[in-house]
Structures are given as structure tokens and as C-alpha cells.
Design an enzyme around this catalytic site. Structure first.
Site, mmCIF file in Angstrom:
data_model
loop_
_atom_site.group_PDB
_atom_site.id
_atom_site.type_symbol
_atom_site.label_atom_id
_atom_site.label_comp_id
_atom_site.label_asym_id
_atom_site.label_seq_id
_atom_site.Cartn_x
_atom_site.Cartn_y
_atom_site.Cartn_z
ATOM 1 N N HIS A 1 38.517 39.783 36.583
ATOM 2 C CA HIS A 1 38.318 38.153 36.288
ATOM 3 C C HIS A 1 38.476 37.856 34.814
ATOM 4 O O HIS A 1 38.249 38.720 33.950
ATOM 5 C CB HIS A 1 36.531 38.011 36.588
ATOM 6 C CG HIS A 1 35.709 38.987 36.062
ATOM 7 N ND1 HIS A 1 35.484 40.227 36.711
ATOM 8 C CD2 HIS A 1 34.801 38.711 35.009
ATOM 9 C CE1 HIS A 1 34.436 40.648 35.862
ATOM 10 N NE2 HIS A 1 34.277 39.713 34.694
ATOM 11 N N HIS B 1 37.072 35.076 31.972
ATOM 12 C CA HIS B 1 36.269 34.135 31.445
ATOM 13 C C HIS B 1 37.012 33.064 30.740
ATOM 14 O O HIS B 1 37.647 33.499 29.889
ATOM 15 C CB HIS B 1 35.299 34.970 30.627
ATOM 16 C CG HIS B 1 34.499 36.100 31.013
ATOM 17 N ND1 HIS B 1 33.236 35.871 31.489
ATOM 18 C CD2 HIS B 1 34.883 37.414 31.522
ATOM 19 C CE1 HIS B 1 32.642 37.071 31.973
ATOM 20 N NE2 HIS B 1 33.837 37.981 31.815
#
Ligand code: AMP
Length: 141
Positions: A102, A104
């Protein structure tokens, strides 16, 4: 690295646990971080199963970065952000806590962000931040 399909983001992708979504298509999901390091902290994840950036198919990585840029533009508009931190932790040794790759997006200075994955944010406030990002996305699309 082998992928654990019981990780929390895999469950979010399958709809088994809730998330506050700001964007979704057939390859990528963007949703609010529940322990925001700044107001508007958003996570962008490929739907492809990969633990770290190093495991991710390059085509999926390339597509995900296009969406990261799109969400960053919306965050900039929604929060009048003067700067946005893009952070990607690959591996527990780097501090990665959720084993699904992922990105951020944190509208903050690297010097002012709250501690990583430390404190639950206020759900009402996070939902309001998501609404602002979705409205900005609709305007810039
Ligand atoms: P990392 O340490 O880079 O793997 O980041 C994982 C991030 O996921 C942290 O910033 C957590 O606050 C966030 N997080 C953990 N569980 C959830 C969840 N259920 N929904 C949204 N964000 C989450």
C-alpha cells in the site's frame, strides 16, 4: 514473499470488514487510514495480491501510481495541502504492519506527522475528510 489472504486489507478488498472508501476501480482501492498521521491520510492499494512493492507486478505498480497521483491531486485540493508525503513501507524491517502492499498519502510535513499506526482517529472526522476528498475527486475528474 508468500501472501496471507487473511490480512486486514485483503478482508477490506473482499468486503469482509468495513473501510471508508474514497476511490475504487477494478484494479485499485483508496480508503482512509484509521490511524491517520495527519488529517486526510489516505491509503492506495492495488487489488493484486502482493505483500511488498518488490512482489507487485510492474504493470499493477505502474497503474497504482497513476491512481496515487490522482488521489494526491484530490487531497491537495481538499485540504489546500502545501505538501503531501508519499510513503511506502516494504517489509516488517521497514515498519510495514499490514502485509498487503500500500501507498500512504499524508498531507503533512515529514517533520510534523503523527506517529505511525499508533492511535485510532475519530471516525466522524475521518468520514468528513473522506467526503472532502471524494468531492475534490469529482471536481478534478
Ligand atoms: P504499514 O505500517 O505501512 O503497513 O501501514 C498500515 C497502515 O494501515 C497504518 O497506517 C494503519 O493505521 C492502517 N490500518 C490498519 N488497519 C486499518 C484498517 N482496518 N482500515 C484502515 N487503515 C488501517
Amino acid at each position: 514473499m508468500s501472501y496471507d489472504d487473511q490480512n486486514i486489507f485483503a478482508k477490506i478488498l473482499r468486503g469482509e470488514i468495513p473501510s471508508i472508501k474514497v476511490y475504487e476501480d477494478d484494479r485499485v482501492l483508496a480508503f482512509m487510514d484509521i490511524m491517520p498521521q495527519a488529517d486526510g491520510h489516505t491509503l492506495v492499494i492495488p487489488k493484486a495480491s502482493a505483500v511488498t512493492l518488490l512482489d507487485l507486478d510492474p504493470a499493477e505498480a505502474a497503474y497504482t501510481i497513476q491512481i496515487v497521483q490522482k488521489i494526491a491531486r484530490a487531497i491537495e485540493k481538499a485540504f489546500d495541502a502545501k505538501g503531501i508525503v508519499l510513503m511506502q513501507l516494504s517489509g516488517a524491517a521497514a515498519g510495514q504492519t499490514v502485509p498487503h502492499v500500500h501507498f500512504h498519502l499524508i498531507p503533512s510535513s515529514i517533520h510534523q506527522m503523527r506517529t505511525h499506526a499508533a492511535q485510532m482517529g475519530d471516525q466522524v472526522a475521518i468520514t468528513q475528510h473522506a467526503e472532502k476528498i471524494k468531492a475534490a475527486l469529482a471536481e478534478i475528474d
